[in-house]
Design an enzyme around this catalytic site. Structure first.
Site, short mmCIF file in Angstrom:
data_model
loop_
_atom_site.label_atom_id
_atom_site.label_comp_id
_atom_site.label_asym_id
_atom_site.label_seq_id
_atom_site.Cartn_x
_atom_site.Cartn_y
_atom_site.Cartn_z
N ARG A 35 1.10 -1.01 -0.14
CA ARG A 35 0.55 0.04 0.07
C ARG A 35 1.25 1.13 -0.22
O ARG A 35 0.14 2.31 -1.19
CB ARG A 35 -1.01 0.11 0.85
CG ARG A 35 -2.22 -0.65 1.33
CD ARG A 35 -2.93 -1.26 1.97
NE ARG A 35 -4.03 -1.52 2.31
CZ ARG A 35 -5.04 -2.53 3.01
NH1 ARG A 35 -4.32 -1.78 4.46
NH2 ARG A 35 -5.98 -2.87 2.64
N LYS A 220 -18.80 -17.72 0.61
CA LYS A 220 -20.30 -17.31 1.03
C LYS A 220 -21.01 -17.36 0.26
O LYS A 220 -20.34 -15.61 -0.37
CB LYS A 220 -20.15 -16.82 2.67
CG LYS A 220 -19.63 -17.90 3.38
CD LYS A 220 -20.12 -16.74 4.65
CE LYS A 220 -19.77 -17.31 5.67
NZ LYS A 220 -20.17 -16.56 7.47
N GLY A 399 -12.95 -3.77 0.58
CA GLY A 399 -14.56 -3.58 -0.33
C GLY A 399 -14.93 -2.39 -0.59
O GLY A 399 -16.44 -2.10 -1.68
#
Ligand code: AMP
Length: 419
Positions: A35, A220, A399
């Site tokens: 990063r 999931k 996200g």
């Protein structure tokens, strides 16, 4: 709109929001500096132009000032990678930060202490554990009020605002979005990293060359549902794999043994299959699995149909038929989005399916397809396989990337370009 290449930073002070939220070990050594490296081109351009950089970031999720999340731990690495001695302000607001920002000369950089030491950065209150509802409501109101002054203070250090923090672009925080209101259109812009991320995602989602194939893996279906729904309006082929395979198999009466399953999502799985049919999307699910007698790299293994897994066994990777079916679809695609491994790739004995997917993406890319790999674990996959340089773009966003794929407008992007 200004870009990093059109804006001349000479004599200007830039407030640069970066994402230096890097992992640290217990001795505060950086274990992965990706990063920091990602923001270096933007910082270098500012300094090279003869501008100065006031660098703001968060680190971790502190509840207030604490040594554990101090950005001073990463200062030496930032200096090393940037090639200048970066100064440090022990607080992101207050006298020291103000004085140091004001004294910065062309070519100099200042790293501010962790912005999240202040609740105002996120605009979320930090009431005491035993606070009453009334006190919480009051704290909420207060932090929103004081956030305005905090944001104004950060903005006051600089002539121009640069956002290069893709990782937090989906947050409407003081330094990621609200601050942009203090700068006119010609004095706010995306850093190189953020611009590259936006360009890559928009190339996939809006300027799509067909066929467009998305491969969604992971554990999931519940965490990927909004993305899957949005993708069904965009893609030609949707490969759904990984742990969610077994929720689909069970929904249609398959015997899945001890495989991971979300029993409350069986109806949803059926609805998604129906929706794909209605929209004319080629939904590709795994038909066979590499099964294991325990969740371990050293487990006993076998292959089975995803509908005929014996009790005591669980599917941890796709089998050879699925590998081939997935690869055939991927190799014929012109646009590819990969999010989430198709098996438990962290175990060497169950990474073959993800390798096959990665190989097919690399082959398609060589033939001219545009491939975007993003979202934590699939990035770890291409890194494990040494193929990060052989796909078109590897996203740094978690996200933020997922929300863009869901079709949401990100506050950090809207604050600069208006949409
Ligand atoms: P997610 O965070 O939902 O993208 O999930 C990523 C994780 O899914 C990885 O750590 C994989 O090990 C895991 N995963 C992939 N396939 C399976 C599977 N068949 N069973 C259990 N976990 C899986």
């Amino acid at each position: 709109m200004q870009t990093m290449d059109t804006f001349n930073f000479a004599g200007k002070k830039a407030f640069v929001r970066v994402d230096f939220n890097v992992p640290l070990d217990e001795n505060f050594n950086i274990t992965d500096d990706t990063r920091i490296r990602a923001a270096i081109p933007t910082l270098k351009k500012i300094l090279k132009d003869g501008g100065s950089a006031i660098i703001g970031s968060h680190l971790g999720r502190p509840k207030g000032p604490t040594d554990k999340f101090s950005l001073k731990h990463i200062l030496p690495r930032v200096s090393e990678l940037l090639g200048v001695d970066v100064q440090f302000a022990n607080d992101c607001v207050g006298g020291e930060a103000e004085a140091k920002a004001a004294a910065l000369r062309p070519g100099e950089a200042l790293l501010l202490e962790n912005l999240r030491f202040y609740a105002e950065e996120e605009g979320k209150p930090r009431p005491a554990a035993d606070a009453t509802e009334e006190e919480i409501a009051k704290a909420k109101k207060e932090v929103k009020e004081s956030q305005k002054a905090f944001t104004k203070k950060l903005a006051s250090y600089a002539d121009v605002y640069v956002n290069d923090a893709f990782g937090t672009a989906h947050r409407a925080h003081a330094s990621t979005a609200l601050i942009a209101d203090h700068f006119d259109t010609d004095h706010k812009l995306f850093g190189y990293l953020l611009q590259n991320e936006i360009t890559a995602v928009e190339k996939v989602m809006n300027e799509t060359q067909r066929p467009f194939t998305a491969i969604m893996g992971g554990s999931k279906v519940s965490t990927k549902i909004e993305i899957i729904q949005n993708l069904l309006d965009k893609v030609d082929n949707l490969i759904l794999a990984g742990g969610m395979t077994y929720t689909f198999a069970k929904a249609f009466g398959g015997k899945i043994g001890d495989s991971i399953v979300e029993d409350d999502k069986l109806d949803l799985a059926k609805e998604l299959v129906e929706l794909a049919k209605q929209k004319g999307v080629n939904l590709v699910l795994a038909t066979d699995a590499k099964i294991a007698d325990s969740f371990s790299n050293d487990a006993k293994t076998d292959f089975a149909s995803v509908n005929e897994i014996p009790d005591g066994w669980e599917g941890l990777d796709i089998g050879p038929d699925s590998e081939k079916a997935f690869a055939d679809v991927i190799k014929n695609s012109k646009t590819i989005l990969w999010n989430g491994p198709v098996g438990v790739f962290e175990f060497d004995n169950f990474d073959k399916g993800s390798r096959a997917v990665s190989d097919a993406i690399v082959a398609a890319t060589k033939k001219g397809a545009f491939s975007l790999v993003g979202g934590g674990d699939s990035v770890a996959c291409v890194n494990k396989f040494g193929q990060a340089d052989e796909v078109s773009y590897v996203s740094t966003g978690g996200g933020a990337l997922l929300e863009m794929i869901e079709g949401k407008v990100l506050p950090g992007i809207k604050a600069i370009r208006g949409y």
